[in-house]
Enzyme design. Structure first.
Site, short mmCIF file in Angstrom:
data_model
loop_
_atom_site.label_atom_id
_atom_site.label_comp_id
_atom_site.label_asym_id
_atom_site.label_seq_id
_atom_site.Cartn_x
_atom_site.Cartn_y
_atom_site.Cartn_z
N ASP A 93 0.87 -1.17 0.00
CA ASP A 93 0.00 0.00 0.00
C ASP A 93 0.92 1.23 0.00
OD1 ASP A 93 -2.41 1.62 0.51
OD2 ASP A 93 -1.57 1.83 2.53
N ASP A 110 -0.13 5.16 1.08
CA ASP A 110 -0.35 6.14 2.15
C ASP A 110 -0.39 5.44 3.51
OD1 ASP A 110 -0.83 8.69 0.60
OD2 ASP A 110 -2.34 7.40 -0.30
N THR A 125 -2.34 0.82 -4.47
CA THR A 125 -2.86 1.96 -3.71
C THR A 125 -4.29 2.31 -4.12
OG1 THR A 125 -2.52 4.33 -3.21
CG2 THR A 125 -1.78 3.55 -5.37
N SER A 126 -5.02 2.90 -3.19
CA SER A 126 -6.36 3.40 -3.48
C SER A 126 -6.33 4.78 -4.12
CB SER A 126 -7.18 3.46 -2.18
OG SER A 126 -7.38 2.16 -1.65
N LYS A 176 -10.51 -1.34 -2.10
CA LYS A 176 -10.35 -2.04 -0.83
C LYS A 176 -11.56 -1.76 0.05
CE LYS A 176 -5.36 -1.23 -1.15
NZ LYS A 176 -4.19 -0.52 -0.57
#
Length: 224
Positions: free
Chosen positions: A19, A21, A112-113, A144
């Site tokens: 991931d 952040d 990552t989102s 996610k």
């Protein structure tokens, strides 16, 4: 070393999935400045709302609010543009740059989102070189905790996701990794309160080393 720690440190992995952040870099201050502005504009309880934003795609966070008359896609685009402008205070998690630089380039991916443009902007601000494989918000239909992002990251590296170790900091991401069938290492650097999980954790990467065996598999070692 606890039993849950020893399992992850004893295992060998085809690849690592990270991931971004809270896991590789700290962008909390910048993200919360942007989201606080958005929440105030929509009359939300800012303090309560900010607890819900981490680890998820902007469009999913906005959709969850079910605000009448709100175009989630347009609002998510506003969030992205505002976050691209504000990277003040975005820094790498301790030891992350050195740890990533020690990894073979074809054996790790970013999952990552964040949208791709924002991911690249924040990595640049934090001094992190982007990997060859990135999975970003645009790459999956469901963010996610849906496991699709981690499954896709492993596929793009050409390995089974069950042979990967996922580094995560947020509960939605941990759930996504679990659902994908991957092992998980929780990064706690940005946590204000302890997160109770069944997974091992690290505060940062300064005391972590990666080794590559003769078969090309990766394994972790804690430095004392």
């Amino acid at each position: 070393m606890s039993t849950r720690d020893s399992a992850v440190f004893a295992n060998r992995y085809r690849a690592f999935l990270f991931d971004m952040d809270g896991t590789l870099l700290n962008s909390i201050a910048a993200a919360e400045r942007v989201w606080a502005t958005w929440a105030e504009r929509h009359g939300l309880d800012v303090a309560a709302f900010l607890k819900t934003i981490h680890g998820a795609r902007a469009i999913d966070t906005i959709t969850r609010q079910a605000l009448p008359g709100v175009d989630a896609q347009a609002e998510a685009q506003w969030i992205t543009e505002a976050e691209l402008e504000d990277v003040e205070g975005v820094v790498a998690i301790a030891g992350a740059v050195e740890f990533l630089n020690a990894l073979p380039g074809d054996q790790w991916a970013l999952v990552t989102s964040a949208p791709k443009a924002l991911a690249l902007r924040r990595m640049q601000a934090a001094g992190i070189n982007p990997p060859a494989v990135l999975v970003t918000a645009e790459d999956v239909a469901s963010g996610k905790p849906d496991p699709a992002c981690y499954v896709l990251g492993a596929q793009r590296l050409g390995v089974p996701v069950q042979d990967c170790l996922v580094f995560e900091d947020a509960s939605v991401g941990i759930r996504a990794a679990e659902a994908a069938g991957a092992d998980v290492m929780v990064v706690t650097s940005t946590h204000h309160t302890p997160m109770v999980t069944e997974h091992p954790s690290i505060a940062g990467y300064e005391h972590l080393q990666v080794l590559r065996d003769e078969a090309g598999l990766l394994h972790l070692q804690r430095l004392t």
